[in-house]
Motif scaffolding. Sequence first.
Motif, PDB file in Angstrom:
ATOM      1  N   ALA A   1      10.204  -2.905   0.646  1.00  0.00           N
ATOM      2  CA  ALA A   1       9.412  -2.982  -0.879  1.00  0.00           C
ATOM      3  C   ALA A   1       8.059  -3.058  -0.818  1.00  0.00           C
ATOM      4  CB  ALA A   1      10.148  -4.245  -1.479  1.00  0.00           C
ATOM      5  N   ALA A   2       7.293  -2.795   0.422  1.00  0.00           N
ATOM      6  CA  ALA A   2       5.793  -3.001   0.282  1.00  0.00           C
ATOM      7  C   ALA A   2       5.136  -1.951  -0.676  1.00  0.00           C
ATOM      8  CB  ALA A   2       5.304  -2.523   1.780  1.00  0.00           C
ATOM      9  N   PRO A   3       5.640  -0.751  -1.058  1.00  0.00           N
ATOM     10  CA  PRO A   3       5.053   0.104  -2.107  1.00  0.00           C
ATOM     11  C   PRO A   3       4.591  -0.657  -3.552  1.00  0.00           C
ATOM     12  CG  PRO A   3       6.582   1.331  -0.860  1.00  0.00           C
ATOM     13  CD  PRO A   3       6.862  -0.009  -0.430  1.00  0.00           C
ATOM     14  N   LEU A   4       5.713  -1.509  -3.860  1.00  0.00           N
ATOM     15  CA  LEU A   4       5.611  -2.363  -5.064  1.00  0.00           C
ATOM     16  C   LEU A   4       4.333  -2.876  -5.130  1.00  0.00           C
ATOM     17  CD1 LEU A   4       9.241  -3.711  -5.503  1.00  0.00           C
ATOM     18  CD2 LEU A   4       8.155  -1.877  -6.583  1.00  0.00           C
ATOM     19  N   ALA A   5       3.615  -3.474  -3.981  1.00  0.00           N
ATOM     20  CA  ALA A   5       2.536  -4.122  -3.914  1.00  0.00           C
ATOM     21  C   ALA A   5       1.261  -2.990  -3.521  1.00  0.00           C
ATOM     22  CB  ALA A   5       2.561  -5.158  -2.730  1.00  0.00           C
ATOM     23  N   ILE A   6       1.620  -2.084  -2.736  1.00  0.00           N
ATOM     24  CA  ILE A   6       0.470  -1.218  -2.193  1.00  0.00           C
ATOM     25  C   ILE A   6       0.192  -0.315  -3.565  1.00  0.00           C
ATOM     26  CG2 ILE A   6       0.345   1.013  -0.923  1.00  0.00           C
ATOM     27  CD1 ILE A   6       2.076  -0.284   1.218  1.00  0.00           C
ATOM     28  N   VAL A   7       0.890   0.154  -4.121  1.00  0.00           N
ATOM     29  CA  VAL A   7       0.562   1.099  -5.221  1.00  0.00           C
ATOM     30  C   VAL A   7      -0.411   0.370  -6.335  1.00  0.00           C
ATOM     31  CG1 VAL A   7       1.454   2.606  -7.105  1.00  0.00           C
ATOM     32  CG2 VAL A   7       2.398   2.726  -5.023  1.00  0.00           C
ATOM     33  N   PRO A   8       0.006  -0.829  -6.852  1.00  0.00           N
ATOM     34  CA  PRO A   8      -0.831  -1.297  -7.852  1.00  0.00           C
ATOM     35  C   PRO A   8      -2.351  -1.822  -7.154  1.00  0.00           C
ATOM     36  CG  PRO A   8       1.010  -2.747  -7.471  1.00  0.00           C
ATOM     37  CD  PRO A   8       1.290  -1.410  -6.647  1.00  0.00           C
ATOM     38  N   ALA A   9      -1.964  -2.291  -5.923  1.00  0.00           N
ATOM     39  CA  ALA A   9      -3.253  -2.662  -5.243  1.00  0.00           C
ATOM     40  C   ALA A   9      -4.239  -1.729  -5.172  1.00  0.00           C
ATOM     41  CB  ALA A   9      -2.722  -3.518  -3.990  1.00  0.00           C
ATOM     42  N   ILE A  10      -3.843  -0.882  -4.646  1.00  0.00           N
ATOM     43  CA  ILE A  10      -4.790   0.319  -4.078  1.00  0.00           C
ATOM     44  C   ILE A  10      -5.371   1.123  -5.668  1.00  0.00           C
ATOM     45  CG2 ILE A  10      -5.178   2.758  -3.368  1.00  0.00           C
ATOM     46  CD1 ILE A  10      -4.975   0.684  -1.096  1.00  0.00           C
TER      47      ILE A  10
ATOM     48  N   LEU B   1      13.070 -11.625   4.282  1.00  0.00           N
ATOM     49  CA  LEU B   1      12.061 -11.440   3.510  1.00  0.00           C
ATOM     50  C   LEU B   1      10.972 -10.596   4.100  1.00  0.00           C
ATOM     51  CD1 LEU B   1      10.272 -12.864   1.231  1.00  0.00           C
ATOM     52  CD2 LEU B   1       9.614 -14.617   2.683  1.00  0.00           C
ATOM     53  N   ALA B   2      10.834 -10.867   5.631  1.00  0.00           N
ATOM     54  CA  ALA B   2       9.856  -9.886   6.273  1.00  0.00           C
ATOM     55  C   ALA B   2      10.165  -8.400   5.959  1.00  0.00           C
ATOM     56  CB  ALA B   2       9.589 -10.500   7.599  1.00  0.00           C
ATOM     57  N   ASP B   3      11.524  -8.016   6.290  1.00  0.00           N
ATOM     58  CA  ASP B   3      11.612  -6.577   6.158  1.00  0.00           C
ATOM     59  C   ASP B   3      11.618  -6.137   4.534  1.00  0.00           C
ATOM     60  OD1 ASP B   3      12.843  -7.198   8.526  1.00  0.00           O
ATOM     61  OD2 ASP B   3      14.349  -5.843   8.365  1.00  0.00           O
ATOM     62  N   LEU B   4      11.947  -7.231   3.667  1.00  0.00           N
ATOM     63  CA  LEU B   4      11.560  -6.584   2.225  1.00  0.00           C
ATOM     64  C   LEU B   4       9.880  -6.347   2.130  1.00  0.00           C
ATOM     65  CD1 LEU B   4      14.348  -8.697   0.235  1.00  0.00           C
ATOM     66  CD2 LEU B   4      14.085  -6.204   0.367  1.00  0.00           C
ATOM     67  N   ALA B   5       9.416  -7.182   2.503  1.00  0.00           N
ATOM     68  CA  ALA B   5       7.714  -7.260   2.396  1.00  0.00           C
ATOM     69  C   ALA B   5       7.080  -6.222   3.056  1.00  0.00           C
ATOM     70  CB  ALA B   5       7.223  -8.602   2.681  1.00  0.00           C
ATOM     71  N   LEU B   6       7.521  -5.930   4.288  1.00  0.00           N
ATOM     72  CA  LEU B   6       6.997  -5.152   5.458  1.00  0.00           C
ATOM     73  C   LEU B   6       7.485  -3.425   5.278  1.00  0.00           C
ATOM     74  CD1 LEU B   6       5.954  -7.582   7.863  1.00  0.00           C
ATOM     75  CD2 LEU B   6       4.539  -6.800   6.101  1.00  0.00           C
TER      76      LEU B   6
ATOM     77  N   VAL C   1      -2.927   9.781   0.210  1.00  0.00           N
ATOM     78  CA  VAL C   1      -2.597   9.457   1.705  1.00  0.00           C
ATOM     79  C   VAL C   1      -2.697   8.105   2.154  1.00  0.00           C
ATOM     80  CG1 VAL C   1      -3.695  10.220   4.077  1.00  0.00           C
ATOM     81  CG2 VAL C   1      -3.571  12.104   2.101  1.00  0.00           C
ATOM     82  N   ALA C   2      -4.038   7.571   1.557  1.00  0.00           N
ATOM     83  CA  ALA C   2      -4.180   6.160   1.969  1.00  0.00           C
ATOM     84  C   ALA C   2      -2.717   5.143   1.843  1.00  0.00           C
ATOM     85  CB  ALA C   2      -5.402   5.462   1.114  1.00  0.00           C
ATOM     86  N   MET C   3      -2.240   5.404   0.508  1.00  0.00           N
ATOM     87  CA  MET C   3      -1.144   4.667   0.066  1.00  0.00           C
ATOM     88  C   MET C   3       0.028   4.685   1.144  1.00  0.00           C
ATOM     89  SD  MET C   3      -0.763   5.173  -3.935  1.00  0.00           S
ATOM     90  CE  MET C   3      -1.863   4.401  -5.183  1.00  0.00           C
ATOM     91  N   PHE C   4       0.245   5.972   1.517  1.00  0.00           N
ATOM     92  CA  PHE C   4       1.509   6.227   2.290  1.00  0.00           C
ATOM     93  C   PHE C   4       1.110   5.583   3.590  1.00  0.00           C
ATOM     94  CE2 PHE C   4       4.837   8.338   4.774  1.00  0.00           C
ATOM     95  CZ  PHE C   4       6.080   8.108   3.746  1.00  0.00           C
ATOM     96  N   GLU C   5       0.077   5.898   4.113  1.00  0.00           N
ATOM     97  CA  GLU C   5      -0.377   5.573   5.597  1.00  0.00           C
ATOM     98  C   GLU C   5      -0.562   4.148   5.862  1.00  0.00           C
ATOM     99  OE1 GLU C   5      -1.320   6.833   8.391  1.00  0.00           O
ATOM    100  OE2 GLU C   5      -0.867   8.682   7.716  1.00  0.00           O
ATOM    101  N   ILE C   6      -0.578   3.205   4.804  1.00  0.00           N
ATOM    102  CA  ILE C   6      -0.500   1.810   4.722  1.00  0.00           C
ATOM    103  C   ILE C   6       0.942   1.457   4.985  1.00  0.00           C
ATOM    104  CG2 ILE C   6      -0.992  -0.253   3.413  1.00  0.00           C
ATOM    105  CD1 ILE C   6      -3.200   0.726   1.987  1.00  0.00           C
ATOM    106  N   PHE C   7       1.601   1.861   4.218  1.00  0.00           N
ATOM    107  CA  PHE C   7       3.128   1.698   4.218  1.00  0.00           C
ATOM    108  C   PHE C   7       3.752   2.326   5.634  1.00  0.00           C
ATOM    109  CE2 PHE C   7       7.611   3.034   2.869  1.00  0.00           C
ATOM    110  CZ  PHE C   7       8.321   1.784   2.831  1.00  0.00           C
ATOM    111  N   HIS C   8       3.268   3.255   5.966  1.00  0.00           N
ATOM    112  CA  HIS C   8       3.798   3.752   7.564  1.00  0.00           C
ATOM    113  C   HIS C   8       3.270   2.807   8.417  1.00  0.00           C
ATOM    114  CE1 HIS C   8       4.821   6.407  10.665  1.00  0.00           C
ATOM    115  NE2 HIS C   8       3.328   6.427  11.214  1.00  0.00           N
ATOM    116  N   ALA C   9       2.008   2.415   8.438  1.00  0.00           N
ATOM    117  CA  ALA C   9       1.496   1.311   9.452  1.00  0.00           C
ATOM    118  C   ALA C   9       2.177   0.096   9.259  1.00  0.00           C
ATOM    119  CB  ALA C   9       0.114   1.102   9.143  1.00  0.00           C
ATOM    120  N   LEU C  10       2.433  -0.383   8.053  1.00  0.00           N
ATOM    121  CA  LEU C  10       3.084  -1.560   7.852  1.00  0.00           C
ATOM    122  C   LEU C  10       4.331  -1.778   8.548  1.00  0.00           C
ATOM    123  CD1 LEU C  10       2.377  -2.892   4.557  1.00  0.00           C
ATOM    124  CD2 LEU C  10       1.589  -3.997   6.674  1.00  0.00           C
ATOM    125  N   GLN C  11       5.173  -0.692   8.395  1.00  0.00           N
ATOM    126  CA  GLN C  11       6.481  -0.653   9.168  1.00  0.00           C
ATOM    127  C   GLN C  11       6.385  -0.394  10.636  1.00  0.00           C
ATOM    128  OE1 GLN C  11       8.021   3.029   7.416  1.00  0.00           O
ATOM    129  NE2 GLN C  11       9.238   2.029   5.809  1.00  0.00           N
TER     130      GLN C  11
END
Length: 755
Positions: free
Chosen positions: A27-36, A19-24, A241-251
Motif C-alpha cells: 500500500a505504499a502508493p497511497l502515501a507516495i502519490v500524495p506526498a510527491i 503492518l510492514a508489508d502493507l506499508a512498504l 518515474v520518481a513515484m514508481f522508483e520510490i515504490f520499487h526501492a521500498l519493496q
Amino acid sequence: MSTAPARQSSAARWIISPLADLALVIAAPLAIVPAIYFATHYVAPELIFAVVASFASLGHHLPGFIRAYGDRELFQRFRYRFLLAPPLFMAVAAAFSIYQLHGLELLLLFWATWHVLMQTYGLMRIYDLKRGAADGWSARLDFIACLAVFACGIVFSQSRVYTLLEIAARVGVPLGSPTVLTVFQWTLGISTAAFLLVYCARIVWQLRGRGPSWAKISLLLSTGCLYWICGLLSTNILIGVAMFEIFHALQYYAIVWSYNRRLADRAGEKFGPLRYMFGRGWLPLGIYMAAIAAFGSLRWLTHALDASAIKASLLTLLVASVGLHFYYDGFIWKVRERDTSLNLDIHAAGGRRATVSPWLHSVKWAVLAGLVIGLFAVEYAGRNAVRADDERQLVAALRRWTPDVPELLVRDSHWSLSQGETTAAVAAAQRAVQLRPRWPEAQAALGSATLKAGQYEVASAALEQAIMLQPGMWENHFDYALALREQQRYGEADRQFAAAAQLDGQRSEIFAAWAENSARRGELPEAIEHDRQALALAPDSLPLRTYLVQRLIQANRGDEALQAAMAGLEQKKSEASCLLVSQAQLARRDFLAAAQAAEQALAINSRSVAANYSLGLARLQLGEYPAAEVRLRLAVSLNPRHALAYFQLGNVYYLTDRLALAEDSFRKSIALSPDAPDAHNNLGALLMAQDRLAAAKLAFQSALAASPNNASSNFNLGLISLAEQDLPQARKYLLKAQQHGQTLSAELKSAAGIE
C-alpha cells in the motif's frame, strides 16, 4: 510435514509482518502519490527526480550487491559471474560513453521494465507460496497478469512511448507508421480484457477452497494503478518515474532486509562481517539505510561535478551498476531456490537447489552480447550522418506517434522558435500548457514563443507563472524582463534583470539587455555601468563594446569612449574596431584622428559604407569639402538608403553654394528618415536663405514635430513669424529657443517685444 501450512500463523504469510508489508510492499502508493504531488508545489520536479535517482534508483543497488558479495556460499557458487561481470559491464558502459552512443540506454530501459515486472511477479509468488499455493496455473496466470499490467502501462502511455521512440531514433532505429501503435493497442487491450475475465474466474474458483492470496491481489492492483498513474496522470514525466522508483526501492529494501536478517541468523559467522548490519534492533537498520544513502550519493555527486572526465567516469560506473543490478537480480533471488525459500521463510517451495544449464546461460549471454554489439554497430555507423533537418524530421515523426506529450510539444516549440517559425512555436507551447499547466517548462516555452511573436502581455503572464512554479531559472527572469521592457514597464523589468543577474551573474546578455532597459528609462549612467559589466564578462564582443562606446558618446564622455574603443582596437584590428575609434574621435572633435581611423578601416575594406561615411564626415568637419563629397557620394552609392550620408552630403553642397543639390539631398534624407529633425531644420535654413519662407516654415514645423525643444528650429520659426509681423508667435518661438540655449540679440528682443 504436509500439515505445516495449516499450522502457520497469519504472520507467517507475510514477508516481514502484516503492518510492514502493507506499508512498504503493498500500500505504499497511497502515501507516495500524495506526498510527491504535494512536494511538487514547493520543489522543482527535476530536484525531486535527482534525489530519487540518487537515493532510491541507485541506492537500492547496494542491498543486492551486499547479497552477492556478502553471502559467502552464494559468492562461491557464482564466483566467476561476480568476478567477471563487473569489468565486462564497465567496459561496455565506457565504450558507449566514449562515443556518446545511446543504444545501451535503450537496452537498459527495456531491461528495467522487465526487472520491475519480475520483482512484482516474484513478490506475488512469495505470498502464494507462504500460503502453500504452489500450483503451476497460479504461477502462469500471475506472470501473464504482470506482463499485461506493464505492457499496457507502456503502450497506452504516450509519455513512455515517446521516451522509447526518442531514444530508438537517436540510436538509428527507423520510426515507421504510428498505425502500428494503434493496432498493437487494440490487440493488447482486447487480449488483456479477455485475460482479466479468466483471471477473475480463477479467483472466484479459488474461493471454493482456501481462497486466493488477497495480499498478492492487492499488490498487483497497487502496482498496476501506480504504474498507470505514473504513465498517464502525473504532472511531469520525471515525477511519474520518481513515484514508481520510490515504490520499487521500498519493496526491494524491505525484502532484502528481511532476507539478509534471516540469512545472518542462520549463517552466523559464514555470512561475514556484514552480518552486523542485519542484526536485531534499530542501530543495524540505521547502518543499513546509511550505507544505502552513502552509495546513492555517488549519483548525487555527478550534479556537483564540473570536471568532464571525472563526471564521465562516474556516470560510466553508475551505468555499469544499473546493468549489474539487473543481471544479478535475475539469478540470485529465484524463489524456487532452496536457500532463497528458506531465508524467506517459505515452506512450500520445495527443497531442491535449482540449477541453470551452463549452455542455457551461455545462450542468454550470447543474446545479450548480440543486442549490445548490434546497437553499438548501428549507432556507430550512422553517428556522423547528421543533417541540419534531422531534429525537424524527428520531432515531426514523434508527433505522429505521440501528439499529446508535453515534453515533445515544448521541444517542438523551441525548435520552431530557433527556425524563426513563431506561429508554430506559440501553437505548440500553448498545447503543452493546456495539457500540463503547472509545468514550468511549458509556461517558459509559451513565454519565450510569445515574446518573439510580440505578444508581450501573454509572454509576461506565462513567464510570471513559470517563475512562480520554478523560481531558480535565470532564463525565465530574463525573458520576463524583456517582455516587461517592451511594455514600457521599466521599473518591473529592472527588478527582473536584477533577479536574473543574482541567479547567474556570468551572463553578458543579462547586463546588455539591462543596459538597454536603463537607457530607455533615461538613466544613462546606469546603462553605461551595465554595459561595462556586460563587456567585462565578454571582453572580445565587439557589439557589446560598441554599445558602451555609443552610450559614452551620448553622455558626452568622449575621452572614456575613446579609451573603450582603443581597448577593442588593441585586442583586434578590424574594420569595426577602427570605425569605433573614428566615432569616438568624432565625438571628441578630433577630426584629423577620426579621419585617420576611418582610413584604417577603409584599408581593410574599401567598400565599407560606414567607413566611407565616417571619413566623409571627418573631412567635412575639417573643411575639406571635395574629399568629403567623394566619400559621402560613395557611401550613398553603396547604400542608397543611408539617410545620414544624404544629410551630410546636403551640408557639403550647401557649404559649397550648390543649393539645388543640397535641397535634393536634404529631401532624400527626410524621405528615408522622416523623424530626424536635423535634416528638416537644415532644409528650412536653405529655403529661408532663398526667401522661400512658406516652404521653410513647413520644414521647421516638421523639425519641431520630431523634436519640440530644438532651439534652432524654434529660433528660425520666430524669425519667420517676425517677418510675417506675427509678434505673439514670434515671441513664443523665440522665448522657447532662448529657454533651450539660443542666444537672442538685444535688437531681436526689441523687435519681438521681449523684455
